[in-house]
Write a protein that holds these residues in place. Structure first.
Motif, PDB file in Angstrom:
ATOM      1  N   GLY A 145     -23.586  34.802  -4.387  1.00 13.36           N
ATOM      2  CA  GLY A 145     -23.289  34.746  -2.966  1.00 13.36           C
ATOM      3  C   GLY A 145     -22.777  33.360  -2.609  1.00 13.36           C
ATOM      4  N   ASP A 146     -22.531  33.165  -1.345  1.00 19.88           N
ATOM      5  CA  ASP A 146     -21.890  31.942  -0.830  1.00 19.88           C
ATOM      6  C   ASP A 146     -22.360  30.664  -1.533  1.00 19.88           C
ATOM      7  N   SER A 147     -21.409  29.949  -2.112  1.00 25.91           N
ATOM      8  CA  SER A 147     -21.750  28.671  -2.791  1.00 25.91           C
ATOM      9  C   SER A 147     -21.456  27.462  -1.905  1.00 25.91           C
ATOM     10  N   GLN A 148     -20.985  27.683  -0.692  1.00 23.04           N
ATOM     11  CA  GLN A 148     -20.691  26.570   0.233  1.00 23.04           C
ATOM     12  C   GLN A 148     -21.926  25.679   0.340  1.00 23.04           C
ATOM     13  N   SER A 149     -21.712  24.358   0.319  1.00 22.15           N
ATOM     14  CA  SER A 149     -22.862  23.459   0.236  1.00 22.15           C
ATOM     15  C   SER A 149     -22.591  22.141   0.943  1.00 22.15           C
ATOM     16  N   HIS A 333     -26.152  35.179   3.758  1.00 21.06           N
ATOM     17  CA  HIS A 333     -26.982  34.334   2.893  1.00 21.06           C
ATOM     18  C   HIS A 333     -28.369  34.917   2.639  1.00 21.06           C
ATOM     19  N   VAL A 334     -28.461  36.242   2.723  1.00 20.24           N
ATOM     20  CA  VAL A 334     -29.726  36.895   2.381  1.00 20.24           C
ATOM     21  C   VAL A 334     -29.474  37.885   1.252  1.00 20.24           C
ATOM     22  N   TYR A 335     -30.554  38.214   0.541  1.00 21.34           N
ATOM     23  CA  TYR A 335     -30.481  39.317  -0.420  1.00 21.34           C
ATOM     24  C   TYR A 335     -31.028  40.558   0.269  1.00 21.34           C
ATOM     25  N   ALA A 336     -30.252  41.628   0.288  1.00 20.60           N
ATOM     26  CA  ALA A 336     -30.713  42.885   0.878  1.00 20.60           C
ATOM     27  C   ALA A 336     -30.025  44.040   0.168  1.00 20.60           C
ATOM     28  N   ARG A 337     -30.782  45.095  -0.076  1.00 23.51           N
ATOM     29  CA  ARG A 337     -30.215  46.288  -0.730  1.00 23.51           C
ATOM     30  C   ARG A 337     -30.564  47.513   0.096  1.00 23.51           C
ATOM     31  N   THR A 354     -23.514  55.360  -1.016  1.00 20.46           N
ATOM     32  CA  THR A 354     -23.111  54.053  -1.533  1.00 20.46           C
ATOM     33  C   THR A 354     -24.219  53.035  -1.249  1.00 20.46           C
ATOM     34  N   ILE A 355     -24.561  52.250  -2.252  1.00 16.19           N
ATOM     35  CA  ILE A 355     -25.572  51.206  -2.073  1.00 16.19           C
ATOM     36  C   ILE A 355     -24.860  49.920  -1.659  1.00 16.19           C
ATOM     37  N   TYR A 356     -25.322  49.326  -0.554  1.00 20.95           N
ATOM     38  CA  TYR A 356     -24.743  48.076  -0.045  1.00 20.95           C
ATOM     39  C   TYR A 356     -25.700  46.938  -0.374  1.00 20.95           C
ATOM     40  N   VAL A 357     -25.161  45.913  -1.046  1.00 19.52           N
ATOM     41  CA  VAL A 357     -26.014  44.814  -1.506  1.00 19.52           C
ATOM     42  C   VAL A 357     -25.500  43.494  -0.945  1.00 19.52           C
ATOM     43  N   ALA A 358     -26.300  42.862  -0.096  1.00 22.47           N
ATOM     44  CA  ALA A 358     -26.006  41.497   0.364  1.00 22.47           C
ATOM     45  C   ALA A 358     -26.513  40.553  -0.720  1.00 22.47           C
ATOM     46  N   THR A 359     -25.635  39.668  -1.195  1.00 22.74           N
ATOM     47  CA  THR A 359     -25.911  38.984  -2.462  1.00 22.74           C
ATOM     48  C   THR A 359     -26.587  37.615  -2.322  1.00 22.74           C
ATOM     49  N   GLY A 360     -26.918  37.179  -1.103  1.00 24.12           N
ATOM     50  CA  GLY A 360     -27.692  35.940  -0.962  1.00 24.12           C
ATOM     51  C   GLY A 360     -26.832  34.700  -0.945  1.00 24.12           C
ATOM     52  N   ARG A 361     -27.398  33.622  -1.479  1.00 27.58           N
ATOM     53  CA  ARG A 361     -26.656  32.340  -1.435  1.00 27.58           C
ATOM     54  C   ARG A 361     -26.884  31.574  -2.732  1.00 27.58           C
ATOM     55  N   SER A 362     -25.799  30.927  -3.200  1.00 27.79           N
ATOM     56  CA  SER A 362     -25.896  30.102  -4.410  1.00 27.79           C
ATOM     57  C   SER A 362     -25.704  28.626  -4.081  1.00 27.79           C
ATOM     58  N   GLY A 375     -31.952  51.000   7.090  1.00 26.14           N
ATOM     59  CA  GLY A 375     -31.282  51.402   5.847  1.00 26.14           C
ATOM     60  C   GLY A 375     -31.620  50.517   4.669  1.00 26.14           C
ATOM     61  N   ASP A 376     -32.250  49.351   4.928  1.00 23.09           N
ATOM     62  CA  ASP A 376     -32.602  48.473   3.809  1.00 23.09           C
ATOM     63  C   ASP A 376     -33.804  49.011   3.044  1.00 23.09           C
ATOM     64  N   LYS A 377     -33.672  48.988   1.730  1.00 25.32           N
ATOM     65  CA  LYS A 377     -34.831  49.311   0.892  1.00 25.32           C
ATOM     66  C   LYS A 377     -35.582  48.032   0.542  1.00 25.32           C
ATOM     67  N   ILE A 378     -34.827  46.928   0.414  1.00 19.68           N
ATOM     68  CA  ILE A 378     -35.459  45.643   0.126  1.00 19.68           C
ATOM     69  C   ILE A 378     -34.683  44.549   0.855  1.00 19.68           C
ATOM     70  N   PHE A 379     -35.415  43.559   1.327  1.00 20.80           N
ATOM     71  CA  PHE A 379     -34.804  42.425   2.042  1.00 20.80           C
ATOM     72  C   PHE A 379     -35.523  41.158   1.610  1.00 20.80           C
ATOM     73  N   CYS A 380     -34.758  40.113   1.326  1.00 19.85           N
ATOM     74  CA  CYS A 380     -35.349  38.828   0.954  1.00 19.85           C
ATOM     75  C   CYS A 380     -34.458  37.718   1.486  1.00 19.85           C
ATOM     76  N   ASN A 381     -35.006  36.853   2.302  1.00 25.02           N
ATOM     77  CA  ASN A 381     -34.247  35.695   2.779  1.00 25.02           C
ATOM     78  C   ASN A 381     -34.575  34.518   1.853  1.00 25.02           C
ATOM     79  N   PRO A 382     -33.641  34.102   0.998  1.00 24.79           N
ATOM     80  CA  PRO A 382     -33.956  33.077  -0.014  1.00 24.79           C
ATOM     81  C   PRO A 382     -33.941  31.661   0.570  1.00 24.79           C
TER      82      PRO A 382
END
Ligand SMILES: [Fe+2]
Length: 420
Positions: A145-149, A333-337, A354-362, A375-382
């Motif tokens: 996910g977003d590598s902006q830093s 910037h979150v992980y969610a599936r 269709t499974i939608y995956v928010a990929t978080g932040r790098s 609709g989220d099965k899992i959510f994690c704010n890293p």
């Protein structure tokens, strides 16, 4: 020397000594004459081609790639094949950068090569790449996910940790917002320095994010630094080539979209409608077992203040129609599936939606306000540390795991087409 000048002299000497002992060099930040920013992408078939890009100071000498199959590399200079590069000059806020690129063709599938780039005035260190096995049924790739830093050391350690833990990954994907100010070349210098040792060994296939369009003076631009540097398949729609594209690896078809209508719509009118028509044709033409779509802005938001209705209306029905297996997104910037979604509704199994995956932040940027959405099965704010995903394809199986940088697992899930 007057008293004033004397004091200034003493200040400069002391300041210089501090820099020296702190190990800080005061070199200029522009391009070097030696090749750097060495990077692999694909513009053609991953089994038989490799596109290699690098940067030098504003030279017009195009240079070349020399490459040889591993095993014969000991006589590199005698046995090497040659691919001549083309060079384009990229005008930036740090002066002209020469972007060199060559595409190697007629490579042997499933083969490891050693290569170097440059010319007699300066060669890169030798590096390696491995072509895809023809019709590969088993491979993995890493997603960031977003590598902006504000500090690209965080992007560096996330990327390097992910690659170290997955040295067999065939390629990597960056989901957009690679840098915070995409039209500021200083940020690209930091980004490429952080990525060295990975993107010169495995290809990177990137997605355009909104920050790719930001200028140092707070304006919007076409993402010209992105398109000049990342050489990608040219099968996208007119006006968006190099930003919208698709490629196949093994039995997976990847369609890559540009969701930056708010920033780029002034340069490319109706850019979402153009992509809607393109995506329909692109997906209809693919007979691959797996279909994956990459888009920076999510169709379904975890930030309640955002609601990308326009993007959802443009693409969701097509994703349903062609049964895209997974859509990877970024931006929040979150992980969610999600559960498999069809028509925006949760379905019981992946063959129905269709499974939608928010990929978080790098990178460094986090948000406090995203929440689990319907609709989220899992959510994690890293918030505590960055994260990445590893996807593995094995015939009828797609397995995806999400990790924190430290290696702690966030999520693991799979789709099994054999049981559908
Ligand atoms: Fe973004």
């Amino acid at each position: 020397m007057g008293k004033k000048n004397g004091l200034r002299y003493i200040f400069l000497m002391v300041f210089g000594a501090i820099l020296f002992y702190a190990g800080i060099s005061t070199v200029t930040c522009g391009a070097n004459s030696a090749p750097d920013h060495v990077m692999l992408t694909w513009t053609g078939d991953p089994a038989t081609t490799e596109t290699i890009t690098w940067r030098t100071a504003g030279t017009e000498a195009a240079g070349r790639v020399e490459y040889v199959e591993m095993g014969a590399e000991k006589s590199f200079s005698r046995n090497a094949k040659v691919a001549l590069a083309k060079v384009t000059i990229l005008a930036t806020n740090l002066g002209d950068q020469s972007i060199h690129s060559a595409t190697l063709t007629q490579l042997n599938p499933g083969t490891r090569y050693q290569y170097r780039v440059g010319d007699e005035t300066g060669w890169s260190e030798p590096r390696t790449f491995t072509t895809a096995v023809a019709n590969s049924q088993q491979f993995s790739f890493i997603i960031f996910g977003d590598s902006q830093s504000t500090n690209y050391n965080v992007w560096r350690t996330t990327l390097q940790a992910a690659y170290q833990a997955n040295p067999d990954a065939s390629f990597m994907i960056n989901m957009g917002d690679l840098t915070d100010v995409g039209q500021d070349y200083a940020q690209w210098n930091a980004w490429f320095t952080a990525a060295r040792g990975v993107i010169d060994n495995i290809p990177i296939m990137p997605v355009v994010g909104n920050h790719e369009t930001y200028t140092p003076t707070g304006q919007f631009s076409k993402p010209t630094f992105f398109t000049a540097q990342f050489k990608l398949p040219s099968n996208g729609p007119a006006g968006l080539r190099g930003q919208v594209y698709s490629f196949d690896y093994g039995d997976v078809h990847f369609s890559v979209l540009d969701s930056q209508d708010g920033e780029e719509g002034r340069f490319v009118p109706d850019m979402l409608a153009v992509q809607q028509a393109w995506l329909e044709k692109d997906l209809a033409a693919s007979n691959k077992r797996w279909k994956v779509v990459l888009i920076h802005r999510p169709l379904y938001n975890n930030k309640l203040a955002n609601d990308n209705v326009k993007i959802r209306k443009m693409f969701a029905a097509i994703l349903d129609k062609y049964h895209v297996d997974v859509v990877f997104t970024a931006h929040e910037h979150v992980y969610a599936r999600t559960y498999p979604l069809y028509g925006g509704m949760a379905m019981k199994s992946a063959d129905k939606g269709t499974i939608y995956v928010a990929t978080g932040r790098s990178g460094t940027k986090t948000y406090q306000d995203p929440v689990a959405k319907a609709g989220d099965k899992i959510f994690c704010n890293p918030l505590d540390e960055p994260n990445y995903l590893v996807a593995e394809v094995k015939g009828d199986m797609l397995m995806v795991r999400a990790f924190k940088k430290s290696g702690a697992i966030i999520d693991a899930w799979s789709i099994n087409k054999a049981s559908q």
